[in-house]
Design a protein around this motif. Structure first.
Motif, PDB file in Angstrom:
ATOM      1  N   LYS A   1      -6.751   0.190   4.564  1.00  0.00           N
ATOM      2  CA  LYS A   1      -6.009   0.548   5.777  1.00  0.00           C
ATOM      3  C   LYS A   1      -6.618   1.758   6.464  1.00  0.00           C
ATOM      4  CE  LYS A   1      -2.615  -0.768   7.358  1.00  0.00           C
ATOM      5  NZ  LYS A   1      -2.376  -1.699   8.489  1.00  0.00           N
TER       6      LYS A   1
ATOM      7  N   GLY B   1      -0.981   3.362  14.998  1.00  0.00           N
ATOM      8  CA  GLY B   1      -1.719   3.383  13.746  1.00  0.00           C
ATOM      9  C   GLY B   1      -0.737   3.544  12.605  1.00  0.00           C
ATOM     10  N   ASP B   2      -1.144   3.165  11.407  1.00  0.00           N
ATOM     11  CA  ASP B   2      -0.240   3.290  10.268  1.00  0.00           C
ATOM     12  C   ASP B   2      -0.292   4.672   9.651  1.00  0.00           C
ATOM     13  OD1 ASP B   2       0.794   0.797  10.504  1.00  0.00           O
ATOM     14  OD2 ASP B   2      -0.560  -0.122   9.051  1.00  0.00           O
ATOM     15  N   ALA B   3      -1.376   5.397   9.895  1.00  0.00           N
ATOM     16  CA  ALA B   3      -1.496   6.730   9.300  1.00  0.00           C
ATOM     17  C   ALA B   3      -0.514   7.686   9.952  1.00  0.00           C
ATOM     18  CB  ALA B   3      -2.912   7.248   9.479  1.00  0.00           C
ATOM     19  N   ILE B   4      -0.009   8.598   9.144  1.00  0.00           N
ATOM     20  CA  ILE B   4       0.835   9.676   9.655  1.00  0.00           C
ATOM     21  C   ILE B   4      -0.060  10.894   9.803  1.00  0.00           C
ATOM     22  CG2 ILE B   4       2.812  11.157   9.148  1.00  0.00           C
ATOM     23  CD1 ILE B   4       3.766   8.749   7.303  1.00  0.00           C
TER      24      ILE B   4
ATOM     25  N   ASN C   1     -10.344   1.904  14.384  1.00  0.00           N
ATOM     26  CA  ASN C   1      -9.553   1.864  15.623  1.00  0.00           C
ATOM     27  C   ASN C   1      -9.844   3.078  16.494  1.00  0.00           C
ATOM     28  OD1 ASN C   1      -8.166  -0.523  15.370  1.00  0.00           O
ATOM     29  ND2 ASN C   1      -6.329   0.388  14.506  1.00  0.00           N
TER      30      ASN C   1
ATOM     31  N   PRO D   1       2.040   4.933   1.588  1.00  0.00           N
ATOM     32  CA  PRO D   1       1.995   5.665   2.862  1.00  0.00           C
ATOM     33  C   PRO D   1       0.833   6.649   2.793  1.00  0.00           C
ATOM     34  CG  PRO D   1       3.889   6.347   1.559  1.00  0.00           C
ATOM     35  CD  PRO D   1       3.240   5.223   0.812  1.00  0.00           C
ATOM     36  N   TYR D   2       0.177   6.876   3.924  1.00  0.00           N
ATOM     37  CA  TYR D   2      -0.990   7.750   3.887  1.00  0.00           C
ATOM     38  C   TYR D   2      -1.034   8.624   5.131  1.00  0.00           C
ATOM     39  CZ  TYR D   2      -3.023   4.050   6.785  1.00  0.00           C
ATOM     40  OH  TYR D   2      -3.243   3.129   7.773  1.00  0.00           O
TER      41      TYR D   2
ATOM     42  N   VAL E   1      -3.368  17.711   5.933  1.00  0.00           N
ATOM     43  CA  VAL E   1      -4.546  17.028   5.385  1.00  0.00           C
ATOM     44  C   VAL E   1      -5.758  17.934   5.571  1.00  0.00           C
ATOM     45  CG1 VAL E   1      -6.063  15.027   5.585  1.00  0.00           C
ATOM     46  CG2 VAL E   1      -3.590  14.742   5.817  1.00  0.00           C
ATOM     47  N   LYS E   2      -6.483  18.129   4.476  1.00  0.00           N
ATOM     48  CA  LYS E   2      -7.584  19.087   4.471  1.00  0.00           C
ATOM     49  C   LYS E   2      -8.871  18.463   5.032  1.00  0.00           C
ATOM     50  CE  LYS E   2     -10.028  22.027   1.133  1.00  0.00           C
ATOM     51  NZ  LYS E   2     -10.110  22.413  -0.288  1.00  0.00           N
TER      52      LYS E   2
ATOM     53  N   ASP F   1      -7.738   2.180  10.429  1.00  0.00           N
ATOM     54  CA  ASP F   1      -7.392   3.294  11.325  1.00  0.00           C
ATOM     55  C   ASP F   1      -8.648   4.018  11.809  1.00  0.00           C
ATOM     56  OD1 ASP F   1      -4.754   2.750  11.134  1.00  0.00           O
ATOM     57  OD2 ASP F   1      -4.180   4.561  10.064  1.00  0.00           O
TER      58      ASP F   1
ATOM     59  N   ASP G   1      -3.094   4.603  19.175  1.00  0.00           N
ATOM     60  CA  ASP G   1      -4.534   4.589  19.370  1.00  0.00           C
ATOM     61  C   ASP G   1      -4.862   4.145  20.795  1.00  0.00           C
ATOM     62  OD1 ASP G   1      -4.554   1.825  19.557  1.00  0.00           O
ATOM     63  OD2 ASP G   1      -5.054   1.539  17.453  1.00  0.00           O
ATOM     64  N   GLU G   2      -6.166   4.119  21.090  1.00  0.00           N
ATOM     65  CA  GLU G   2      -6.559   3.870  22.479  1.00  0.00           C
ATOM     66  C   GLU G   2      -6.225   2.461  22.933  1.00  0.00           C
ATOM     67  OE1 GLU G   2     -10.381   3.068  20.128  1.00  0.00           O
ATOM     68  OE2 GLU G   2      -8.591   4.279  19.959  1.00  0.00           O
ATOM     69  N   LYS G   3      -5.973   1.553  21.980  1.00  0.00           N
ATOM     70  CA  LYS G   3      -5.602   0.199  22.359  1.00  0.00           C
ATOM     71  C   LYS G   3      -4.086   0.081  22.566  1.00  0.00           C
ATOM     72  CE  LYS G   3      -9.390  -1.879  19.801  1.00  0.00           C
ATOM     73  NZ  LYS G   3      -9.741  -2.489  18.542  1.00  0.00           N
TER      74      LYS G   3
ATOM     75  N   ARG H   1       0.848  -1.198   0.000  1.00  0.00           N
ATOM     76  CA  ARG H   1       0.000   0.000   0.000  1.00  0.00           C
ATOM     77  C   ARG H   1       0.877   1.240   0.000  1.00  0.00           C
ATOM     78  NH1 ARG H   1       0.992   2.250   4.613  1.00  0.00           N
ATOM     79  NH2 ARG H   1       1.436   1.002   6.454  1.00  0.00           N
TER      80      ARG H   1
ATOM     81  N   PHE I   1      -8.337  11.393   5.124  1.00  0.00           N
ATOM     82  CA  PHE I   1      -7.044  10.766   4.832  1.00  0.00           C
ATOM     83  C   PHE I   1      -6.621  11.190   3.425  1.00  0.00           C
ATOM     84  CE2 PHE I   1      -9.196   8.121   7.876  1.00  0.00           C
ATOM     85  CZ  PHE I   1      -8.212   7.640   8.725  1.00  0.00           C
TER      86      PHE I   1
END
Lengths: 148, 55
Positions: free
Chosen positions: A79, B15-18, A86, A7-8, B23-24, A83, B9-11, A5, A17
């Protein structure tokens, strides 16, 4: 889910996102947005994504990017669902294409990636006026996704 | 100056997101608003039956 994938990036509220598709037609900015559409228990969110216009910075659904990376784009969007859920809870996520042809492309991609997607997600499809568990090679009008 | 950071995250998992303030917020983007309205109408006409709902 270990699919390749992009990067996001996420806005800090995890409703928006962005990522970049890269391929023969260049670097194309994609945006994903989760909007609540049913405020009950369980809640339902609409997942929409599209290409960001260089000129207006708005989503332009008329763009056909043809960047030969459909599965990688779908894996990246999947993905973002992980997120989003989550952070916000395991809600239902509704998705459909902007045209029947695009919805069919989603169905083909989900089928192609099913071994990976089915590890993390329960997927329902809508066809012939009813919802059912997703089956490969069936053309659905819309999809509902929920984390397992 | 824009900030970019990874969050937990809360767990307690990364997370994989940056997270980026570049980001708009697209909550008012006409295309996304239209898609959400269409989705709302679709689910109003075709609700998920109770036996398929998992909470």
């Amino acid at each position: 889910m270990n699919l390749e994938r992009y990067p996001y990036f996420a806005k800090n509220d995890y409703h928006d996102f962005e990522f970049y598709s890269e391929g023969p037609n260049g670097r194309i900015k994609k945006a994903v947005r989760f909007l609540k559409i049913v405020d009950e228990d369980p809640a339902f969110y609409n997942l929409a994504f599209g290409d960001v216009s260089d000129e207006t910075d708005a989503i332009d659904d008329s763009i056909v990017s043809n960047n030969n990376d459909r599965d990688m784009v779908l894996a990246t969007v999947a993905k973002t669902v992980i997120d989003f859920t989550n952070i916000h809870g395991n809600h239902y996520v509704f998705a459909t294409g902007s045209t029947p042809a695009r919805t069919r492309l989603y169905q083909i991609s989900i089928s192609a990636l099913w071994n990976e997607i089915s590890i993390d997600f329960e997927v329902l499809g809508f066809k012939d006026a009813r919802w059912e568990s997703f089956k490969k090679n069936v053309n659905y009008e819309a999809f509902l996704v929920k984390r397992k | 100056m824009p900030t970019i950071k990874k969050v937990i995250d809360e767990k307690g998992f990364y997370g994989d997101a940056i997270v980026s303030d570049k980001v708009k917020d697209r909550s008012n983007d006409p295309y996304f608003v239209k898609k959400a309205e269409e989705a709302k109408e679709f689910l109003r006409k075709h609700p998920l039956p109770g036996h398929l709902i998992k909470k």
